[in-house]
Scaffold this active site. Structure first.
Site, short mmCIF file in Angstrom:
data_model
loop_
_atom_site.label_atom_id
_atom_site.label_comp_id
_atom_site.label_asym_id
_atom_site.label_seq_id
_atom_site.Cartn_x
_atom_site.Cartn_y
_atom_site.Cartn_z
CG HIS A 13 -7.69 -1.53 9.92
ND1 HIS A 13 -8.46 -0.45 9.57
CD2 HIS A 13 -6.64 -1.50 9.07
CE1 HIS A 13 -7.90 0.19 8.55
NE2 HIS A 13 -6.78 -0.44 8.23
CG HIS A 15 -3.84 -2.78 4.91
ND1 HIS A 15 -4.69 -2.17 4.01
CD2 HIS A 15 -3.91 -2.03 6.04
CE1 HIS A 15 -5.23 -1.10 4.57
NE2 HIS A 15 -4.78 -0.99 5.81
NE ARG A 17 0.16 -3.61 1.48
CZ ARG A 17 -0.41 -2.49 1.86
NH1 ARG A 17 -1.69 -2.23 1.61
NH2 ARG A 17 0.27 -1.59 2.53
CG ASN A 41 -5.82 -0.76 0.95
OD1 ASN A 41 -5.83 -1.87 1.48
ND2 ASN A 41 -4.93 0.16 1.27
CE LYS A 99 -11.03 1.93 5.50
NZ LYS A 99 -9.92 1.51 6.31
CG HIS A 136 -8.64 6.40 5.87
ND1 HIS A 136 -7.47 5.68 5.99
CD2 HIS A 136 -8.28 7.71 5.95
CE1 HIS A 136 -6.45 6.53 6.12
NE2 HIS A 136 -6.92 7.76 6.09
CG HIS A 174 -6.46 3.83 10.86
ND1 HIS A 174 -7.16 4.95 10.49
CD2 HIS A 174 -6.37 3.07 9.74
CE1 HIS A 174 -7.46 4.88 9.21
NE2 HIS A 174 -7.00 3.74 8.73
CG LEU A 219 -1.30 8.67 5.51
CD1 LEU A 219 -1.62 8.74 4.03
CD2 LEU A 219 -1.26 10.08 6.11
CG ASP A 247 -3.55 0.73 9.32
OD1 ASP A 247 -3.90 0.13 8.29
OD2 ASP A 247 -3.23 1.93 9.33
CG HIS A 251 3.97 0.19 1.87
ND1 HIS A 251 3.23 0.37 0.72
CD2 HIS A 251 3.18 0.61 2.88
CE1 HIS A 251 2.06 0.91 1.02
NE2 HIS A 251 1.99 1.05 2.34
CB ALA A 263 1.13 6.21 4.23
#
Ligand code: NCD
Ligand code: ZN
Length: 344
Positions: A13, A15, A17, A41, A99, A136, A174, A219, A247, A251, A263
């Site tokens: 899992h 991210h 971007r 996402n 997802k 999620h 998560h 989160l 996860d 950011h 988050a």
């Protein structure tokens, strides 16, 4: 013991971007992992075979030609996802899972699902084709306390999904509570869970006592220590149902240090070292390989990786910030000392 070798881990899992962020996130993901599930996402989200292909190609542009690191793509479910959409992506070998984000649950989840019952046909075809569902697991009901949202999701929704689609492979992503650990453990072989480094290393006191630490805000939110302890026990138990999913969710610094901060914790700068820190604290370094490199591959029905990585005991300080395009990132455990270092 000053050096340990384990099968090369995978991250189930993460991210990455898109656009310029990939210059930072792809090399970081490749640092210690062989395969990474890439969450969809983005804005706009990755909801079709076409957008998955485009996203995968843009990721692979940042992979050196001699690398066999593999991004495993996932399709973002919406209220409008059709069976044809799933079939098309599946037939082209593009998706490793789908997802499910409840609409509004987390970063870029506005296009997520508002009505779970509307997904019956989608879950049916996923079960039939053997496509795993990454969840999620939090309700978004504003009357539900943020610390209870995972538990209520399980009680209200996940039990229903499990009941109606008994052979759908489900990964509760998560997890953050003792309740989730027990739910997954007591259930059948079709359900498993990922656990992040932040939920093993920290609890809500670390985030909130003595001042608010926005870089620990993710989160589902960090819970109290009894839940942290249940997660540590699950991760270090060697049980097949629990495996690594960082996860890692970068950011820009300014978006986290804000009146309404985002988050997500970035952890790919030191992913395996962060887990090693948690496992060593629990006196369970000998269980790290199962959690990081074996259980996830088995659940997903893939071969274990053939290469090894080594960690050496050589304490080092995590940088206080890192470059992130034209902004900065504050990585997880910034400024903390980690005992283990990936040998390169
Ligand atoms: C993730 C992100 O920033 O994309 N944030 C987070 O707090 N974990 C989304 C998610 O996995 O919830
Ligand atoms: Zn995530």
């Amino acid at each position: 013991m000053d050096r340990i070798s384990i099968i090369k881990p995978d991250d189930w899992h993460s991210h990455l971007r898109d656009k310029d962020a990939l210059e930072t996130t792809v090399p970081a993901a490749m640092r210690c992992f062989k395969r990474c599930i890439i969450m969809p996402n983005l804005s706009p989200p990755v909801t079709s075979a076409e957008s998955i292909k485009k996203y995968r190609d843009s990721i692979l542009k940042h992979r050196p030609s001699d690398s066999d690191w593999t991004p495993l793509m996932v399709m973002y479910l919406t209220d409008n996802t059709s069976i044809e959409c799933i079939r098309t992506a599946h037939n082209q070998g593009l998706i490793f899972g789908c997802k499910y984000y409840p609409a509004g649950a987390t970063t870029n989840s506005a296009s997520g699902v508002t009505d779970l019952n509307g997904l019956d046909a989608v879950f049916e075809i996923m079960q039939e084709l053997g496509i795993p569902l990454q969840i999620h697991g939090e309700v978004t009901d504003s009357s539900v306390d943020i610390f209870d949202r995972e538990k209520i999701f399980i009680d209200r929704h996940l039990t229903q999904i499990k009941h109606r689609f008994p052979e759908l492979r489900i990964i509760l992503e998560h997890i953050t509570t003792e309740h989730s650990v027990e739910f997954v453990r007591d259930n059948d072989k079709y359900i498993a869970a990922t656990i992040t480094p932040q939920h093993l290393l920290f609890n809500r006191n670390d985030m909130l006592a003595g001042g608010i630490r926005p870089h620990l805000f993710c989160l589902p939110i960090l819970k109290r220590d009894l839940h942290q302890n249940a997660l540590i026990k699950a991760a270090t138990s060697g049980e097949k149902k629990f495996f690594l999913g960082t996860d890692s969710a970068p950011h820009p610094r300014a978006n986290k240090e804000s009146a309404c901060g985002c988050a997500g914790c970035f952890s790919h700068h030191a992913a395996i070292e962060l887990y090693a820190q948690a496992f060593e604290r629990a006196g369970a370094l000998d269980q790290l390989e199962k959690f990081a490199s074996i259980n996830g591959a088995e659940f997903y029905g893939l071969e274990k990786n053939s290469e090894l990585i080594s960690l050496v005991r050589d304490p080092w300080q995590v940088p206080k910030q890192m470059d992130y395009g034209d902004s900065y990132l504050v990585p997880l455990a910034a400024g903390h000392t980690l005992n283990w270092r990936l040998e390169t």
